[in-house]
Design a protein around this motif. Sequence first.
Motif, PDB file in Angstrom:
ATOM      1  N   ALA A 156       0.793  -1.127  -0.040  1.00 63.76           N
ATOM      2  CA  ALA A 156       0.070   0.072   0.157  1.00 63.76           C
ATOM      3  C   ALA A 156       0.816   1.256   0.017  1.00 63.76           C
ATOM      4  O   ALA A 156       0.378   2.135  -0.740  1.00 63.76           O
ATOM      5  CB  ALA A 156      -0.823  -0.090   1.128  1.00 63.76           C
ATOM      6  N   VAL A 213       3.832   1.790  -1.246  1.00 64.29           N
ATOM      7  CA  VAL A 213       4.371   2.061  -2.726  1.00 64.29           C
ATOM      8  C   VAL A 213       3.307   2.467  -3.397  1.00 64.29           C
ATOM      9  O   VAL A 213       3.493   3.329  -4.338  1.00 64.29           O
ATOM     10  CB  VAL A 213       4.925   0.811  -3.144  1.00 64.29           C
ATOM     11  N   LYS A 214       2.018   1.699  -3.403  1.00 62.28           N
ATOM     12  CA  LYS A 214       0.856   2.075  -4.270  1.00 62.28           C
ATOM     13  C   LYS A 214       0.824   3.658  -4.227  1.00 62.28           C
ATOM     14  O   LYS A 214       0.434   4.246  -5.152  1.00 62.28           O
ATOM     15  CB  LYS A 214      -0.246   1.224  -4.144  1.00 62.28           C
ATOM     16  N   VAL A 274       3.518   5.847  -5.829  1.00 66.09           N
ATOM     17  CA  VAL A 274       3.339   5.918  -7.399  1.00 66.09           C
ATOM     18  C   VAL A 274       2.078   6.686  -7.799  1.00 66.09           C
ATOM     19  O   VAL A 274       2.409   7.375  -8.793  1.00 66.09           O
ATOM     20  CB  VAL A 274       3.210   4.460  -7.853  1.00 66.09           C
TER      21      VAL A 274
END
Lengths: 121, 121, 121, 121
Positions: free
Chosen positions: B9, B11-12, B15
């Motif tokens: 979550a 890194v999501k 990004v």
Amino acid sequence: MEDAQTTFAEVKEKVMAFAREREWEQFHAPKNLSMALAAEAAELMEHFLWVSSEESRNVSADPAKRAKIAEELADVIIYALEFANATGLDAARSIEAKMAANAQKYPVEKARGRAVKYTEL
Amino acid sequence: MEDAQTTFAEVKEKVMAFAREREWEQFHAPKNLSMALAAEAAELMEHFLWVSSEESRNVSADPAKRAKIAEELADVIIYALEFANATGLDAARSIEAKMAANAQKYPVEKARGRAVKYTEL
Amino acid sequence: MEDAQTTFAEVKEKVMAFAREREWEQFHAPKNLSMALAAEAAELMEHFLWVSSEESRNVSADPAKRAKIAEELADVIIYALEFANATGLDAARSIEAKMAANAQKYPVEKARGRAVKYTEL
Amino acid sequence: MEDAQTTFAEVKEKVMAFAREREWEQFHAPKNLSMALAAEAAELMEHFLWVSSEESRNVSADPAKRAKIAEELADVIIYALEFANATGLDAARSIEAKMAANAQKYPVEKARGRAVKYTEL
């Protein structure tokens, strides 16, 4: 497992254990894993060959198709993390470094609303 | 960030924030992201075209090459997670489901030491 | 048709007629064809994921596998030539130009027995 | 060379001679060639990541971009034909057989104007 609680290390361990139990580490050379990863990425892409980019945003509408796509995405990440296992790379650290480099290459002011390579900004 | 502590979550979100700041969400249709993912997977693979599978295990020996490979791997995971963002998929949940299915298709006793498709086990 | 007598133009025409009869030209945008081509190339590659490079040389031994591989190779060339149709490119002329450039980048004396990029020769 | 006069056999011979002169046949195992082919197909695809399918039809407008695309297409066909060399396959014969199979799977009446897999026709 859910994205909110699952770390990269947890998935890396599960994937490694799966391969080890089956004695598949002999096949999991980085070269072979990079091929398997590319092949799975292509399978994910195959769901979108003949739809327009805009139509591809509605993929979630069809539950059967959505389930297939989730499976292909899972395969991609599984092989990416097994590649990290096989090469001893830390995925999160690599991502952090790459995103810092990307932020330099694509400064917000110059890159806003533009889908061109940084060399053309 | 390190694999041991970093969740999917986290890194999501990073990004997604990166794309949003640059107003790139208009380009990030699932079709386009699946292409970018496949293209990055191919770039990772290009490092291994002409070496044997065994030689590919020693890739870490050359630090410059290792750094390049880490960058390509990062790109693959970044696009995979941006694809999850764009389609509303939970990556960890998809992986858990896929690994459960794989465990059924490849029972340890039958699959041990064998690199064949489950239909041939 | 056999390689010895078949020209690129002949196959391009057959492929174009096949698409036209089915009113598929609407789907055959260069973007979509480049994806289909990459997907077929990945399917060809899937036959070689877990064998060594040396083992892959004996693929012809198994007729069933050989037939499958021939089909995948055909798909790759079909999409490559339909891409040429859709973009108005002359494949043979493009190949001639590229091979001349390659000959400059990889002079025989320097490139002999070496599988490295021309920038490293 | 031009598509109208050039046979597959002619290009296969040129490509084989190029590799032989450089003693590259040792690297040209089918596994490695399938990877190189997939990598080149991905490079071709990279030109179309962020444009719509419709926009991709106008690629010819920019001569510099068109030249790059012609080079990538050439690379794809070169590796496809070197793969045919390495495996002893006749490309034209394989294409003829595959197109006959495709004609069965996609009868004109059923397939007209529809971009779905034959299993869904």
